[in-house]
Motif scaffolding. Structure first.
Motif, mmCIF file in Angstrom:
data_model
loop_
_atom_site.group_PDB
_atom_site.id
_atom_site.type_symbol
_atom_site.label_atom_id
_atom_site.label_comp_id
_atom_site.label_asym_id
_atom_site.label_seq_id
_atom_site.Cartn_x
_atom_site.Cartn_y
_atom_site.Cartn_z
ATOM 1 N N VAL A 91 6.409 18.978 -7.070
ATOM 2 C CA VAL A 91 7.033 17.719 -6.676
ATOM 3 C C VAL A 91 5.953 16.646 -6.534
ATOM 4 O O VAL A 91 4.876 16.904 -5.994
ATOM 5 C CB VAL A 91 7.785 17.871 -5.331
ATOM 6 C CG1 VAL A 91 8.367 16.563 -4.867
ATOM 7 C CG2 VAL A 91 8.861 18.931 -5.429
ATOM 8 N N TYR A 92 6.269 15.464 -7.020
ATOM 9 C CA TYR A 92 5.419 14.294 -6.809
ATOM 10 C C TYR A 92 6.176 13.320 -5.927
ATOM 11 O O TYR A 92 7.345 13.007 -6.202
ATOM 12 C CB TYR A 92 5.058 13.626 -8.141
ATOM 13 C CG TYR A 92 4.146 14.468 -8.992
ATOM 14 C CD1 TYR A 92 2.771 14.385 -8.842
ATOM 15 C CD2 TYR A 92 4.670 15.362 -9.921
ATOM 16 C CE1 TYR A 92 1.923 15.171 -9.621
ATOM 17 C CE2 TYR A 92 3.836 16.151 -10.691
ATOM 18 C CZ TYR A 92 2.464 16.053 -10.532
ATOM 19 O OH TYR A 92 1.634 16.835 -11.290
ATOM 20 N N VAL A 93 5.517 12.877 -4.855
ATOM 21 C CA VAL A 93 6.147 11.931 -3.934
ATOM 22 C C VAL A 93 5.228 10.742 -3.736
ATOM 23 O O VAL A 93 4.019 10.816 -3.945
ATOM 24 C CB VAL A 93 6.479 12.570 -2.563
ATOM 25 C CG1 VAL A 93 7.525 13.645 -2.690
ATOM 26 C CG2 VAL A 93 5.243 13.099 -1.881
ATOM 27 N N PRO A 148 0.829 -1.214 0.000
ATOM 28 C CA PRO A 148 0.000 0.000 0.000
ATOM 29 C C PRO A 148 0.865 1.267 0.000
ATOM 30 O O PRO A 148 1.876 1.341 0.692
ATOM 31 C CB PRO A 148 -0.817 -0.106 1.288
ATOM 32 C CG PRO A 148 -0.232 -1.205 2.070
ATOM 33 C CD PRO A 148 0.661 -2.009 1.204
ATOM 34 N N PHE A 149 0.433 2.264 -0.775
ATOM 35 C CA PHE A 149 1.150 3.526 -0.860
ATOM 36 C C PHE A 149 0.189 4.620 -1.281
ATOM 37 O O PHE A 149 -0.924 4.354 -1.735
ATOM 38 C CB PHE A 149 2.312 3.433 -1.860
ATOM 39 C CG PHE A 149 1.874 3.193 -3.278
ATOM 40 C CD1 PHE A 149 1.604 4.263 -4.121
ATOM 41 C CD2 PHE A 149 1.733 1.910 -3.771
ATOM 42 C CE1 PHE A 149 1.197 4.044 -5.426
ATOM 43 C CE2 PHE A 149 1.331 1.686 -5.072
ATOM 44 C CZ PHE A 149 1.062 2.758 -5.901
ATOM 45 N N TYR A 150 0.620 5.848 -1.091
ATOM 46 C CA TYR A 150 -0.128 7.018 -1.531
ATOM 47 C C TYR A 150 0.800 7.898 -2.348
ATOM 48 O O TYR A 150 2.000 7.960 -2.072
ATOM 49 C CB TYR A 150 -0.649 7.826 -0.336
ATOM 50 C CG TYR A 150 -1.642 7.084 0.512
ATOM 51 C CD1 TYR A 150 -2.982 7.035 0.157
ATOM 52 C CD2 TYR A 150 -1.231 6.446 1.672
ATOM 53 C CE1 TYR A 150 -3.895 6.340 0.934
ATOM 54 C CE2 TYR A 150 -2.132 5.745 2.460
ATOM 55 C CZ TYR A 150 -3.462 5.703 2.086
ATOM 56 O OH TYR A 150 -4.351 5.025 2.851
ATOM 57 N N THR A 151 0.245 8.590 -3.324
ATOM 58 C CA THR A 151 1.028 9.562 -4.077
ATOM 59 C C THR A 151 0.484 10.955 -3.766
ATOM 60 O O THR A 151 -0.726 11.130 -3.587
ATOM 61 C CB THR A 151 0.956 9.320 -5.601
ATOM 62 O OG1 THR A 151 -0.404 9.301 -6.000
ATOM 63 C CG2 THR A 151 1.629 8.022 -5.974
ATOM 64 N N TYR A 152 1.389 11.920 -3.669
ATOM 65 C CA TYR A 152 1.022 13.288 -3.362
ATOM 66 C C TYR A 152 1.716 14.238 -4.318
ATOM 67 O O TYR A 152 2.824 13.964 -4.783
ATOM 68 C CB TYR A 152 1.442 13.660 -1.930
ATOM 69 C CG TYR A 152 0.786 12.842 -0.866
ATOM 70 C CD1 TYR A 152 -0.512 13.110 -0.445
ATOM 71 C CD2 TYR A 152 1.470 11.789 -0.263
ATOM 72 C CE1 TYR A 152 -1.115 12.343 0.540
ATOM 73 C CE2 TYR A 152 0.877 11.030 0.716
ATOM 74 C CZ TYR A 152 -0.408 11.308 1.122
ATOM 75 O OH TYR A 152 -1.003 10.560 2.091
ATOM 76 N N LYS A 153 1.052 15.350 -4.575
ATOM 77 C CA LYS A 153 1.668 16.424 -5.352
ATOM 78 C C LYS A 153 1.859 17.610 -4.419
ATOM 79 O O LYS A 153 0.933 18.042 -3.741
ATOM 80 C CB LYS A 153 0.790 16.841 -6.523
ATOM 81 C CG LYS A 153 1.392 17.987 -7.302
ATOM 82 C CD LYS A 153 0.478 18.503 -8.385
ATOM 83 C CE LYS A 153 1.177 19.678 -9.085
ATOM 84 N NZ LYS A 153 0.281 20.352 -10.001
ATOM 85 N N LEU A 154 3.083 18.122 -4.389
ATOM 86 C CA LEU A 154 3.386 19.330 -3.640
ATOM 87 C C LEU A 154 3.657 20.437 -4.647
ATOM 88 O O LEU A 154 4.469 20.265 -5.559
ATOM 89 C CB LEU A 154 4.628 19.137 -2.762
ATOM 90 C CG LEU A 154 4.575 18.040 -1.706
ATOM 91 C CD1 LEU A 154 5.936 17.871 -1.063
ATOM 92 C CD2 LEU A 154 3.539 18.358 -0.671
ATOM 93 N N ASN A 155 2.971 21.543 -4.502
ATOM 94 C CA ASN A 155 3.235 22.686 -5.360
ATOM 95 C C ASN A 155 4.454 23.434 -4.848
ATOM 96 O O ASN A 155 4.925 23.192 -3.725
ATOM 97 C CB ASN A 155 2.021 23.617 -5.400
ATOM 98 C CG ASN A 155 0.843 22.963 -6.061
ATOM 99 O OD1 ASN A 155 0.977 22.330 -7.102
ATOM 100 N ND2 ASN A 155 -0.328 23.090 -5.451
ATOM 101 N N LYS A 156 4.969 24.337 -5.646
ATOM 102 C CA LYS A 156 6.142 25.113 -5.255
ATOM 103 C C LYS A 156 5.883 25.807 -3.919
ATOM 104 O O LYS A 156 4.820 26.383 -3.714
ATOM 105 C CB LYS A 156 6.463 26.139 -6.338
ATOM 106 C CG LYS A 156 7.711 26.936 -6.084
ATOM 107 C CD LYS A 156 8.004 27.885 -7.223
ATOM 108 C CE LYS A 156 9.284 28.640 -6.950
ATOM 109 N NZ LYS A 156 9.622 29.525 -8.058
ATOM 110 N N LEU A 158 9.324 11.171 -6.698
ATOM 111 C CA LEU A 158 9.132 10.677 -8.060
ATOM 112 C C LEU A 158 9.575 11.708 -9.087
ATOM 113 O O LEU A 158 10.111 11.359 -10.135
ATOM 114 C CB LEU A 158 7.663 10.328 -8.297
ATOM 115 C CG LEU A 158 7.072 9.230 -7.434
ATOM 116 C CD1 LEU A 158 5.585 9.097 -7.713
ATOM 117 C CD2 LEU A 158 7.783 7.920 -7.669
ATOM 118 N N HIS A 159 9.334 12.982 -8.778
ATOM 119 C CA HIS A 159 9.676 14.060 -9.706
ATOM 120 C C HIS A 159 9.781 15.354 -8.910
ATOM 121 O O HIS A 159 8.983 15.606 -8.016
ATOM 122 C CB HIS A 159 8.594 14.202 -10.778
ATOM 123 C CG HIS A 159 8.812 15.361 -11.695
ATOM 124 N ND1 HIS A 159 9.736 15.328 -12.704
ATOM 125 C CD2 HIS A 159 8.242 16.588 -11.742
ATOM 126 C CE1 HIS A 159 9.719 16.481 -13.340
ATOM 127 N NE2 HIS A 159 8.807 17.264 -12.778
#
Length: 162
Positions: free
Chosen positions: A89-91, A13-21, A40-41
Motif C-alpha cells: 500500500v502507498y499512502v 506539505p505531505f509525506y508518502t509512505y509504503k506499507l508492505n503486506k 494512493l494504491h
C-alpha cells in the motif's frame, strides 16, 4: 498520483509512505492525531481492537479513500484503531491545518477531499451493514458478496431472458 500533483502544486506539505503486506499503523488514545492518510494504491483494513483482545472490522478501504481517526484526548478509551495493509500500500500523509489555513488552496483539493470522505463513509456503512446481521453465516455471505462486488473482476457478461 493526482493527490501528489495537487498537493505539491499548491505547496501543501505531505509525506508518502509504503506499507508492505501485513504492516500496520496504530492509532492509540494517548496520541494527538492531527494527520490524515489518503490511500494512493492498495487495500487497507481498519480494525478496532479492544483491550480484551477482541477485534472488530470497521472498513476495507482502497484507492482514494481517506483515513482520519480522531480520538477524544480527555476520555480514556478501552480500544485503539489499527490500519492493516492487506497488500503493498502507498499512502500520502498530510495535516488538515495546512489545508485549512492555506488560503491559496483551490476548490479542487477541497472537492477531492469531500469525494474521498464520501467514498470512505460509504465503505463504513457497507461494513456496518455486514456486521448487523444476527447470524455469523449471514455475515460471511454478505462479506463474500461485498468482496466480489468491490474487488472482483467481471470477465464475461451474459444476459439471460426468462
Amino acid at each position: 498520483m493526482k493527490w501528489i500533483h495537487h498537493l505539491s502544486k499548491f505547496k501543501v506539505p505531505f509525506y508518502t509512505y509504503k506499507l508492505n503486506k501485513e504492516d500496520c499503523i496504530l492509532y492509540g488514545s494517548n496520541k494527538n492525531i492531527e494527520q490524515s492518510l489518503i490511500i494512493l494504491h492498495g487495500t487497507i483494513c481498519i480494525l478496532k481492537v479492544f483491550t480484551n483482545g477482541e477485534t472488530l472490522s470497521i472498513a476495507i478501504l482502497n484507492k482514494d479513500h481517506i483515513i482520519n481517526i480522531k480520538q477524544n484526548k480527555n476520555k480514556k478509551e478501552h480500544y485503539y484503531y489499527k490500519a492493516l495493509a492487506l497488500e503493498s500500500v502507498y499512502v500520502i500523509s498530510f495535516q488538515w491545518q495546512n489545508i485549512i489555513i492555506e488560503e491559496k488552496v483551490p476548490m479542487i483539493i477541497c472537492t477531492k477531499l469531500i469525494e474521498a470522505h464520501q467514498k470512505t463513509i460509504y465503505r463504513h456503512e457497507q461494513m456496518n451493514h455486514i456486521i448487523t446481521h444476527k447470524y455469523i453465516k449471514h455475515r460471511i455471505i454478505q462479506l463474500i458478496l461485498f468482496l466480489c462486488q468491490e474487488f472482483g473482476i467481471v470477465k464475461k457478461k451474459k444476459q439471460s431472458f426468462l
